[in-house]
Design an enzyme around this catalytic site. Sequence first.
Site, PDB file in Angstrom:
ATOM      1  N   CYS A  11       0.844  -1.200   0.000  1.00 31.37           N
ATOM      2  CA  CYS A  11       0.000   0.000   0.000  1.00 31.37           C
ATOM      3  C   CYS A  11       0.884   1.257   0.000  1.00 31.37           C
ATOM      4  CB  CYS A  11      -0.914  -0.002   1.227  1.00 31.37           C
ATOM      5  SG  CYS A  11      -1.965   1.447   1.379  1.00 31.37           S
ATOM      6  N   TRP A  43       2.503   1.586  -3.407  1.00 38.20           N
ATOM      7  CA  TRP A  43       1.512   2.032  -4.402  1.00 38.20           C
ATOM      8  C   TRP A  43       1.507   3.556  -4.512  1.00 38.20           C
ATOM      9  CZ3 TRP A  43      -2.889   5.097  -3.996  1.00 38.20           C
ATOM     10  CH2 TRP A  43      -3.777   5.065  -5.073  1.00 38.20           C
ATOM     11  N   HIS A  44       1.759   4.237  -3.390  1.00 38.53           N
ATOM     12  CA  HIS A  44       1.738   5.702  -3.411  1.00 38.53           C
ATOM     13  C   HIS A  44       2.990   6.291  -4.055  1.00 38.53           C
ATOM     14  CE1 HIS A  44      -1.421   4.991  -0.411  1.00 38.53           C
ATOM     15  NE2 HIS A  44      -1.849   6.201  -0.687  1.00 38.53           N
ATOM     16  N   GLY A  45       4.113   5.578  -4.021  1.00 36.50           N
ATOM     17  CA  GLY A  45       5.332   6.126  -4.602  1.00 36.50           C
ATOM     18  C   GLY A  45       6.510   5.191  -4.375  1.00 36.50           C
ATOM     19  N   PHE A  81      -0.432  10.529  -7.736  1.00 36.31           N
ATOM     20  CA  PHE A  81      -0.298   9.088  -7.541  1.00 36.31           C
ATOM     21  C   PHE A  81      -0.923   8.340  -8.715  1.00 36.31           C
ATOM     22  CE2 PHE A  81      -0.567  10.392  -2.898  1.00 36.31           C
ATOM     23  CZ  PHE A  81       0.797  10.555  -2.817  1.00 36.31           C
TER      24      PHE A  81
END
Length: 450
Positions: free
Chosen positions: A295, A298-300, A450
Amino acid sequence: MIPDSPLFLYGFLPAVLALFYLSPVGLRCGVLLAASAVYFFLADAAGLPILAGAILGNYLLGRLIDASQGPPRRRFVALGVAANVALLAFYKYVTDASPLGVSFFTFSAIAYLMDVGRGQLAAETNGLRFATAMAFFPKITAGPIARFGPLLPELAAPRPTLDDFREGGWRLAVGLAKKTLIAGSLAPIADDAFSRSAGLDMATAWLGLVCYTAQIYYDFSGYTDMAVGIGRLFGARLPENFDHPYIAQSVREFWRRWHISLSTWFRDYLYIPLGGGRAAPWRVQCNLLIVFALCGVWHGATANFLVWGLWHGVFLSLERTRLGRALDRAPAVVRHGYLLTAVMLGWVLFRASDFAVSAAYCKALFSFTAEGFDYAWLAVVTRQRLAALAAAVVFAMPLGGVWQAVCRRFGSFEAIVAAWGRLAALAVLLGASAMAVAAGGYSPFIYARF
């Protein structure tokens, strides 16, 4: 073009609405697809061929999965998941030219392919409808991550009702106000605190962190409200993404209220297949760490996002131990203080540009110095921003019951007071937001990157 830009609000959206409502029902899906293509072209022309390729590839894979059984079916699902993950990883972590919304449309596509592979959803045979669902412009920038199952039937023959139009307009106005009047007003205070490489005192650091905590919620939930509202205007119900997350009393509860479409995606397509909460305790805790590490990634691609994800994973794991059971027995004020402390310190990792800045910021938070706070107060704190911060605190709480109680005091005039009160609030929010948009003194949507 972004959803709170003058071009979108005063040009694109009214034009698309007019064309949509003037078109026969059978042509409306095509109107929405054309509008989505124009929106994407104006926002990210270079990314449009990538989106088109992803739509075509996932459409064909869905048909292949639906037409096969046994091992071939599983292989097609695995191929589709791997292709979407590879697309996301390449553009997000290898190149600097990430297409608009790539994190969101790839996750939607993976959910679609897995649902078809599980037999929970029939593959869409209408290519136009599939393309519209994947590229639907209200959600393409930053979600929510809409599942195709509920969305596809609504796009087949969209017939928005008067209630859809009324609720959609209200959510659009509320979202725009959240973004422009609260998140946009608090951004300069947070930006000032997080941009200081040295000399950050404890008071300024906490002020900046409180403002960022409010900013990211009102920024992202404001975008979601606008997306849900615009979807309703076209007769499509997009999923909710927030449910007053800052009133939660545990990190577990926080993730049931924050970015709901992402947390449920990870629950349904990763956490449960890994064994969910039915495995041995150590395995469950490992699953939670894996899910939240991904998770974060997933953002960066930075270490900050990975550590931010693990930070939440560790708290979720701890809440499944004796510590969590002790927390459940603690007074509500203690549980709420624990949640806010955990989440806010996590935002330092999320907001800081790198790990060194995060460490320096955390050090300032507990430095017990206030030297420099006078300058920060005079330089960036204004009455308008303090009012925005106060509004952020008040509206972070569920107030719908309070408004209904006020309306009930008018007895037989309750419905009239409720309707006119909402209309007045709508006019005020739209007027104030229009002035903020005209002033241009706000920052882009945080989650759009994102």
